[in-house]
Design a protein around this motif. Structure first.
Motif, PDB file in Angstrom:
ATOM      1  N   LEU A   6      15.356 -40.873   7.915  1.00  7.06           N
ATOM      2  CA  LEU A   6      15.440 -39.432   7.668  1.00  7.06           C
ATOM      3  C   LEU A   6      14.129 -38.995   7.020  1.00  7.06           C
ATOM      4  CD1 LEU A   6      17.054 -36.766   7.521  1.00  7.06           C
ATOM      5  CD2 LEU A   6      17.999 -37.577   5.353  1.00  7.06           C
ATOM      6  N   PHE A   7      13.445 -38.060   7.668  1.00  3.34           N
ATOM      7  CA  PHE A   7      12.151 -37.588   7.182  1.00  3.34           C
ATOM      8  C   PHE A   7      12.267 -36.127   6.761  1.00  3.34           C
ATOM      9  CE2 PHE A   7      11.146 -40.907  10.293  1.00  3.34           C
ATOM     10  CZ  PHE A   7      10.242 -41.695   9.597  1.00  3.34           C
ATOM     11  N   TYR A   8      11.749 -35.837   5.569  1.00  2.00           N
ATOM     12  CA  TYR A   8      11.577 -34.456   5.135  1.00  2.00           C
ATOM     13  C   TYR A   8      10.072 -34.186   5.104  1.00  2.00           C
ATOM     14  CZ  TYR A   8      16.494 -34.145   3.961  1.00  2.00           C
ATOM     15  OH  TYR A   8      17.878 -34.118   4.045  1.00  2.00           O
ATOM     16  N   LEU A   9       9.641 -33.226   5.886  1.00  2.00           N
ATOM     17  CA  LEU A   9       8.220 -32.946   6.084  1.00  2.00           C
ATOM     18  C   LEU A   9       7.828 -31.707   5.288  1.00  2.00           C
ATOM     19  CD1 LEU A   9       8.230 -33.391   9.981  1.00  2.00           C
ATOM     20  CD2 LEU A   9       7.917 -35.165   8.240  1.00  2.00           C
ATOM     21  N   ILE A  10       6.754 -31.833   4.501  1.00  2.00           N
ATOM     22  CA  ILE A  10       6.295 -30.720   3.671  1.00  2.00           C
ATOM     23  C   ILE A  10       4.884 -30.349   4.115  1.00  2.00           C
ATOM     24  CG2 ILE A  10       6.020 -29.850   1.339  1.00  2.00           C
ATOM     25  CD1 ILE A  10       7.728 -32.126   0.332  1.00  2.00           C
ATOM     26  N   PRO A  11       4.676 -29.160   4.664  1.00  2.00           N
ATOM     27  CA  PRO A  11       3.353 -28.780   5.170  1.00  2.00           C
ATOM     28  C   PRO A  11       2.370 -28.502   4.050  1.00  2.00           C
ATOM     29  CG  PRO A  11       4.880 -26.951   5.386  1.00  2.00           C
ATOM     30  CD  PRO A  11       5.688 -28.114   4.901  1.00  2.00           C
ATOM     31  N   GLY A  12       1.123 -28.266   4.435  1.00  2.00           N
ATOM     32  CA  GLY A  12       0.077 -27.994   3.459  1.00  2.00           C
ATOM     33  C   GLY A  12       0.087 -26.554   2.983  1.00  2.00           C
ATOM     34  N   LEU A  13      -0.866 -26.241   2.148  1.00  3.25           N
ATOM     35  CA  LEU A  13      -0.962 -24.924   1.525  1.00  3.25           C
ATOM     36  C   LEU A  13      -1.015 -23.824   2.575  1.00  3.25           C
ATOM     37  CD1 LEU A  13      -3.365 -24.118  -1.425  1.00  3.25           C
ATOM     38  CD2 LEU A  13      -2.833 -22.443   0.319  1.00  3.25           C
ATOM     39  N   GLY A  14      -0.015 -22.970   2.553  1.00  6.91           N
ATOM     40  CA  GLY A  14       0.023 -21.850   3.472  1.00  6.91           C
ATOM     41  C   GLY A  14       0.438 -22.200   4.884  1.00  6.91           C
ATOM     42  N   ALA A  15       0.574 -23.489   5.182  1.00  8.68           N
ATOM     43  CA  ALA A  15       0.927 -23.893   6.544  1.00  8.68           C
ATOM     44  C   ALA A  15       2.445 -23.917   6.708  1.00  8.68           C
ATOM     45  CB  ALA A  15       0.331 -25.257   6.864  1.00  8.68           C
ATOM     46  N   ASP A  16       2.872 -24.194   7.929  1.00 11.64           N
ATOM     47  CA  ASP A  16       4.297 -24.238   8.213  1.00 11.64           C
ATOM     48  C   ASP A  16       4.566 -25.352   9.201  1.00 11.64           C
ATOM     49  OD1 ASP A  16       3.480 -23.196  10.701  1.00 11.64           O
ATOM     50  OD2 ASP A  16       3.866 -21.144  10.070  1.00 11.64           O
ATOM     51  N   GLU A  17       5.731 -25.290   9.847  1.00  9.98           N
ATOM     52  CA  GLU A  17       6.151 -26.373  10.720  1.00  9.98           C
ATOM     53  C   GLU A  17       5.217 -26.608  11.903  1.00  9.98           C
ATOM     54  OE1 GLU A  17       8.354 -22.622  11.924  1.00  9.98           O
ATOM     55  OE2 GLU A  17       7.969 -23.695  10.062  1.00  9.98           O
ATOM     56  N   ARG A  18       4.316 -25.664  12.177  1.00  9.13           N
ATOM     57  CA  ARG A  18       3.413 -25.836  13.315  1.00  9.13           C
ATOM     58  C   ARG A  18       2.519 -27.061  13.181  1.00  9.13           C
ATOM     59  NH1 ARG A  18       1.200 -19.703  13.561  1.00  9.13           N
ATOM     60  NH2 ARG A  18       1.560 -19.941  11.329  1.00  9.13           N
ATOM     61  N   VAL A  19       2.194 -27.474  11.951  1.00  6.91           N
ATOM     62  CA  VAL A  19       1.314 -28.631  11.800  1.00  6.91           C
ATOM     63  C   VAL A  19       2.011 -29.925  12.190  1.00  6.91           C
ATOM     64  CG1 VAL A  19      -0.047 -27.528   9.998  1.00  6.91           C
ATOM     65  CG2 VAL A  19       1.880 -28.982   9.358  1.00  6.91           C
ATOM     66  N   PHE A  20       3.335 -29.909  12.302  1.00  3.99           N
ATOM     67  CA  PHE A  20       4.081 -31.114  12.658  1.00  3.99           C
ATOM     68  C   PHE A  20       4.493 -31.144  14.122  1.00  3.99           C
ATOM     69  CE2 PHE A  20       5.259 -30.400   8.079  1.00  3.99           C
ATOM     70  CZ  PHE A  20       4.536 -31.471   7.566  1.00  3.99           C
ATOM     71  N   GLN A  21       4.079 -30.172  14.893  1.00  2.00           N
ATOM     72  CA  GLN A  21       4.616 -30.048  16.249  1.00  2.00           C
ATOM     73  C   GLN A  21       4.212 -31.184  17.176  1.00  2.00           C
ATOM     74  OE1 GLN A  21       2.534 -26.923  18.798  1.00  2.00           O
ATOM     75  NE2 GLN A  21       1.736 -26.349  16.778  1.00  2.00           N
ATOM     76  N   PHE A  22       3.158 -31.933  16.831  1.00  3.96           N
ATOM     77  CA  PHE A  22       2.703 -33.013  17.706  1.00  3.96           C
ATOM     78  C   PHE A  22       3.216 -34.382  17.264  1.00  3.96           C
ATOM     79  CE2 PHE A  22      -0.649 -29.691  17.711  1.00  3.96           C
ATOM     80  CZ  PHE A  22      -0.458 -29.241  19.006  1.00  3.96           C
ATOM     81  N   LEU A  23       4.011 -34.431  16.202  1.00  4.34           N
ATOM     82  CA  LEU A  23       4.601 -35.691  15.769  1.00  4.34           C
ATOM     83  C   LEU A  23       5.808 -36.041  16.638  1.00  4.34           C
ATOM     84  CD1 LEU A  23       4.652 -35.494  11.848  1.00  4.34           C
ATOM     85  CD2 LEU A  23       2.956 -36.601  13.313  1.00  4.34           C
ATOM     86  N   HIS A  24       6.013 -37.329  16.831  1.00  9.52           N
ATOM     87  CA  HIS A  24       7.203 -37.819  17.530  1.00  9.52           C
ATOM     88  C   HIS A  24       7.800 -38.917  16.653  1.00  9.52           C
ATOM     89  CE1 HIS A  24       6.296 -35.573  21.206  1.00  9.52           C
ATOM     90  NE2 HIS A  24       5.040 -35.949  21.043  1.00  9.52           N
TER      91      HIS A  24
END
Length: 219
Positions: A6-24
Motif C-alpha cells: 500500500l503506497f501513499y504518494l505525497i507530491p512536491g510543493l504546489g504539485a499534484d497527482e500529475r507527477v505520479f501519472q507515469f508510475l506503475h
C-alpha cells in the motif's frame, strides 16, 4: 498470502497527482492531496497530523514523498509508526540544503520572493528542475501555473524553517544532477541520472525500485 503493498504518494510543493501519472506500482496507491494551511504560521507537525488522517493508523504502508512531499512523509511517519518512508528528490534536514537555501533560512530573504516568479520565467524553471523533453516542460509549466501562491508561500517558509528528521529511517532516491537539492544524492541509496523531476523523467526506474521495496520478502 502476504497483503499487496500500500503506497501513499505525497507530491512536491504546489504539485499534484500529475507527477505520479507515469508510475506503475503493484498493490494499491493513493495520492495525499495538499490541504490548505489553517493559518499562515501553521507548524509542519500540526499540518502533517492533519494530512495523516487519510492514512489508517494500524495499517503498514509506504509513504512516498517527492521534494517537499518527502518532508511531509517524514513528519507523517511520526504519527504513523507502521509506515515506511521513501524520499524522492528530497532531504532530511536543513544541513542538506544548498548554500542559497541556508542563506535564505538564515536571513529570511525568501519572504521577499513572490511565489509566482517561476511560472513567469519558464526557462529558469526548466533549468532548476532539470527538465529536457517537451513533454516534461509542458507538464512542469502546467503545474507551476496551477500552483496556489498562498500555499506556496506557507510551504516555502515551513520548508526553510524545518528542523529536520535525520533520525527517521528512510529509503532515498535522488537525481545525480539535481540543481535544487544537489546534496541529496550523497545521502541516497538509489542515484538515478537526471535532475529534480526524476519522478517524471525516471518514472520507470522509480516504479521498479518501489516494486522491489514493496515485495513481501523485503517489506
Amino acid at each position: 498470502m502476504a497483503a499487496p503493498p500500500l503506497f501513499y504518494l505525497i507530491p512536491g510543493l504546489g504539485a499534484d497527482e500529475r507527477v505520479f501519472q507515469f508510475l506503475h506500482l503493484p498493490g494499491h496507491s493513493h495520492v495525499l492531496k495538499w490541504l490548505p494551511p489553517q493559518t499562515p504560521a501553521e507548524a509542519l507537525p500540526h499540518y502533517a497530523a492533519r494530512l495523516a488522517e487519510a492514512v489508517p493508523p494500524g495499517q503498514p504502508c509506504w509513504l512516498v514523498g517527492v521534494s517537499f512531499g518527502g518532508v511531509l512523509a517524514l513528519e507523517v511517519a511520526q504519527v504513523r509508526p507502521l509506515a515506511r518512508v521513501v524520499l524522492i528528490s528530497s532531504f532530511a534536514g536543513p544541513r542538506e540544503l544548498p548554500w542559497l537555501g541556508r542563506l535564505a533560512r538564515a536571513t529570511g530573504l525568501y519572504r521577499l520572493l513572490p511565489p509566482q516568479v517561476l511560472p513567469l520565467l519558464p526557462g529558469l524553471a526548466n533549468w532548476f528542475f532539470g527538465v529536457k523533453t517537451a513533454r516534461d516542460r509542458q507538464l512542469l509549466g502546467q503545474i507551476l501555473r496551477d500552483t496556489d501562491p498562498v500555499f506556496t508561500r506557507w510551504a516555502i517558509a515551513s520548508l526553510l524553517q524545518w528542523r529536520g528528521r535525520p533520525d527517521t529511517a528512510a529509503i532515498r532516491i535522488h537525481g545525480t544532477h539535481d540543481r535544487l537539492l544537489p546534496n541529496g544524492a550523497a545521502h541516497s541509496q538509489y542515484r538515478l541520472p537526471g535532475g529534480h523531476l526524476i519522478i517524471i523523467s525516471r518514472a520507470a526506474d522509480i516504479s521498479r525500485i518501489l516494486t522491489q521495496l514493496g515485495a513481501p520478502e523485503t517489506a
